[in-house]
Design a protein around this motif. Structure first.
Motif, mmCIF file in Angstrom:
data_model
loop_
_atom_site.group_PDB
_atom_site.id
_atom_site.type_symbol
_atom_site.label_atom_id
_atom_site.label_comp_id
_atom_site.label_asym_id
_atom_site.label_seq_id
_atom_site.Cartn_x
_atom_site.Cartn_y
_atom_site.Cartn_z
ATOM 1 N N GLN A 1 0.817 -1.218 0.000
ATOM 2 C CA GLN A 1 0.000 0.000 0.000
ATOM 3 C C GLN A 1 0.849 1.265 0.000
ATOM 4 O OE1 GLN A 1 -0.817 2.565 2.282
ATOM 5 N NE2 GLN A 1 0.606 1.945 3.900
ATOM 6 N N SER A 2 2.072 1.169 0.519
ATOM 7 C CA SER A 2 2.936 2.362 0.590
ATOM 8 C C SER A 2 3.393 2.826 -0.788
ATOM 9 C CB SER A 2 4.160 2.072 1.468
ATOM 10 O OG SER A 2 5.082 1.220 0.813
ATOM 11 N N THR A 3 3.326 1.947 -1.799
ATOM 12 C CA THR A 3 3.733 2.361 -3.142
ATOM 13 C C THR A 3 2.745 3.349 -3.768
ATOM 14 O OG1 THR A 3 2.617 0.491 -4.210
ATOM 15 C CG2 THR A 3 4.911 0.178 -3.560
ATOM 16 N N PHE A 4 1.579 3.499 -3.144
ATOM 17 C CA PHE A 4 0.568 4.422 -3.675
ATOM 18 C C PHE A 4 0.617 5.802 -3.016
ATOM 19 C CE2 PHE A 4 -0.983 0.180 -4.607
ATOM 20 C CZ PHE A 4 -1.509 0.296 -5.886
ATOM 21 N N ILE A 5 1.528 5.989 -2.048
ATOM 22 C CA ILE A 5 1.557 7.229 -1.271
ATOM 23 C C ILE A 5 1.739 8.470 -2.132
ATOM 24 C CG2 ILE A 5 2.956 8.545 0.409
ATOM 25 C CD1 ILE A 5 3.348 5.971 1.965
ATOM 26 N N ASP A 6 2.548 8.399 -3.163
ATOM 27 C CA ASP A 6 2.850 9.576 -3.984
ATOM 28 C C ASP A 6 1.795 9.890 -5.042
ATOM 29 O OD1 ASP A 6 5.101 10.262 -2.626
ATOM 30 O OD2 ASP A 6 6.530 9.462 -4.089
ATOM 31 N N TYR A 7 0.760 9.063 -5.143
ATOM 32 C CA TYR A 7 -0.288 9.335 -6.126
ATOM 33 C C TYR A 7 -1.289 10.356 -5.572
ATOM 34 C CZ TYR A 7 1.434 5.367 -8.835
ATOM 35 O OH TYR A 7 2.227 4.524 -9.576
ATOM 36 N N SER A 8 -1.855 11.156 -6.441
ATOM 37 C CA SER A 8 -2.745 12.246 -6.016
ATOM 38 C C SER A 8 -4.021 11.751 -5.344
ATOM 39 C CB SER A 8 -3.119 13.115 -7.232
ATOM 40 O OG SER A 8 -3.752 12.328 -8.232
ATOM 41 N N PHE A 9 -4.455 10.538 -5.693
ATOM 42 C CA PHE A 9 -5.699 10.018 -5.111
ATOM 43 C C PHE A 9 -5.515 9.454 -3.697
ATOM 44 C CE2 PHE A 9 -3.882 6.497 -7.626
ATOM 45 C CZ PHE A 9 -3.760 5.528 -6.652
ATOM 46 N N TYR A 10 -4.256 9.350 -3.238
ATOM 47 C CA TYR A 10 -3.987 8.728 -1.931
ATOM 48 C C TYR A 10 -4.488 9.629 -0.808
ATOM 49 C CZ TYR A 10 -1.444 6.040 1.627
ATOM 50 O OH TYR A 10 -1.122 5.254 2.706
ATOM 51 N N ASN A 11 -5.289 9.064 0.102
ATOM 52 C CA ASN A 11 -5.766 9.785 1.286
ATOM 53 C C ASN A 11 -5.847 8.817 2.459
ATOM 54 O OD1 ASN A 11 -8.330 8.377 1.136
ATOM 55 N ND2 ASN A 11 -8.944 9.822 -0.466
ATOM 56 N N SER A 12 -6.460 9.256 3.547
ATOM 57 C CA SER A 12 -6.497 8.429 4.761
ATOM 58 C C SER A 12 -7.267 7.127 4.592
ATOM 59 C CB SER A 12 -7.112 9.246 5.912
ATOM 60 O OG SER A 12 -8.429 9.663 5.575
ATOM 61 N N LEU A 13 -8.152 7.063 3.604
ATOM 62 C CA LEU A 13 -8.941 5.852 3.380
ATOM 63 C C LEU A 13 -8.247 4.848 2.452
ATOM 64 C CD1 LEU A 13 -12.561 7.292 2.946
ATOM 65 C CD2 LEU A 13 -11.629 6.077 4.920
#
Length: 470
Positions: free
Chosen positions: A169-181
């Motif tokens: 899941q950490s590989t998605f951190i830099d994407y604009s859609f990434y949020n607390s959910l």
């Protein structure tokens, strides 16, 4: 939660320094000296053995067993683990990973050779075994074998899968859609997919990913090489940085637990698992004429994991010169490095690679516990109902892994893996003479121009002590 994470980190720190560093160094050096550097000296022989076909078409060859153990080693640790080590420990961690790999390869030889010597054969004619079996039948300590099985189950079903899920899941951190959910959503998706495959469905998914992952691994190395070549001007300075940091003993002594030395050893062990006691489970399944053959082949698996894949990540990141610190440790550091050459396509490639690596790792980790569950259940497979409940619990753990803090995920994986290592390596040292005699027998037959064939009496063992060998 923070108090729990702090406690886990403290246990982790003490376990690796001074305990595990001393045990691993002592074991690796002892095995290297006693075998006269078998992992280096017989490297050409290990390559030759790798290409040998199995004597029985229906049995597992040395190559197949090596690929199984390599598949279990190769995963998120080759990307995220290396990045974390460099960002938190420093560039010198790369050097200590290399040292850990070369010295640890001797431990891989010993544990896999012992697994072969004490392997068993089931009613279908297939071989199985591992540390629990050589602890029980070779060292005659059944209670310790049970403890090792418990540690293996906790390591692979809990520690490693928590971390694998977090890393994915950490590989998605830099994407604009990434949020607390986002972690919750990703956790649910991978938990459901994994559970579906484990409970009998998804055979096509497993087949496809198992085929794609080796290609993805080769593609990853190719992409890393392109990044390194395009940054060729930085290569000399990069190696100077690695070696300067590795031998900056003043800095290491100032904060040993968080130094490049400890991070290099931790992440090197997590990645190649030499001496942990995992690969011997795969090694025992191979049908070979002599146990030493599989021991030699398993040293190659350690080299592929660390000297090839981990080094590819490290040199790719360091050659670009992108900023490295705690804020980008993990996937972001690798994604930033690759995006400096490939733009937005770079992070997307890393994300796809991580999804593939992580998914097969999650499944592979859970299949690894089968041998342990069989031994704990009186040498027979647990009921289907029990396995279904176990797999459901395992999928819940995968979901939890996606939402826990990074420090907690790494600490739990380190601690559980460390517990396995602290049982397996002392066992291998206690039983080392058996493996040394086995190697000597192998080399003696080779010098006589024979194709080595193992017999128990050649190393002072009786047929009654072993299950397969005469």
């Amino acid at each position: 939660m923070l108090d729990i994470v702090t406690l886990l980190n403290q246990i982790d720190d003490v376990m690796y320094f001074p305990i595990l560093i001393i045990v691993m160094a002592a074991a690796g050096l002892y095995f290297t000296i006693k075998t006269k550097g078998v992992q280096i000296r017989l490297f050409p022989e290990s390559l030759r053995i790798l290409l040998e076909p199995s004597s029985d078409e229906n049995s597992v060859s040395s190559l197949q067993a090596m690929l199984v153990s390599t598949a279990s080693r190769v995963g998120t640790g080759n990307i995220i683990g290396v990045s974390t080590a460099i960002c938190l420990g420093g560039p010198g961690a790369v050097f200590w990973m290399w040292v850990m790999c070369i010295v640890g390869a001797s431990s891989a030889f010993i544990e896999s050779t012992l697994a072969q010597i004490y392997k068993r054969k089931d009613s279908d004619g297939k071989f199985y075994g591992g540390p629990a079996y050589y602890i029980e039948h070779g060292w005659h300590k059944p209670k310790l074998a049970i403890l090792f099985c418990i540690c293996l189950i906790v390591t692979y079903a809990v520690g490693f899968n928590l971390l694998c899920s977090y890393n994915l899941q950490s590989t998605f951190i830099d994407y604009s859609f990434y949020n607390s959910l986002t972690p919750y959503i990703i956790g649910i998706v991978i938990a459901v997919l994994t559970g579906y495959c484990l409970l009998g469905g998804g055979k096509r998914i497993v087949s496809v990913t198992s085929t794609i992952v080796p290609l993805m691994g080769l593609s990853y190395v190719a992409v890393a090489l392109i990044v390194i070549i395009l940054n060729y001007a930085n290569i000399p300075a990069m190696f100077v940085l690695i070696f300067q940091d590795a031998f900056n003993f003043q800095s290491i002594a100032g904060g040993l637990a968080g130094s490049c030395l400890v991070y290099g050893i931790k992440r090197g062990l997590f990645s190649n698992e030499a001496g942990v006691g995992s690969a011997p489970n795969a090694s025992a399944s191979a049908d070979v004429s002599h146990p030493a053959k599989q021991g030699l082949v398993q040293t190659l698996s350690v080299y592929i994991d660390t000297l090839l894949l981990c080094t590819a990540t490290a040199l790719m990141c360091l050659s670009t010169g992108v900023a490295r610190d705690a804020a980008v440790s993990g996937a972001p550091y690798v994604q930033n490095a690759i995006s400096s050459v490939f733009g937005f396509a770079g992070p997307v490639f890393i994300t796809v690679a991580m999804v593939m690596f992580a998914f097969t790792t999650l499944l592979g980790n859970l299949y690894y516990v089968d041998n342990a569950l069989i031994l704990l259940n009186g040498k027979k497979m647990p009921s289907k109902r029990f396995m279904n409940i176990f797999y459901i619990a395992a999928t819940v753990i995968i979901f939890i892994g996606a939402i826990i803090p990074m420090d907690a995920a790494w600490a739990i994986a380190d601690i559980t893996m460390g517990a396995m290592t602290l049982i397996n390596l002392p066992t291998c040292m206690a039983m080392g003479k058996t493996a040394f005699k086995c190697l000597k027998d192998y080399e003696s037959q080779k010098k006589q121009g024979k194709e080595p064939v193992f017999m128990a009496s050649n190393i002072g063992l009786s047929e009654e002590e072993l299950h397969h060998w005469k």
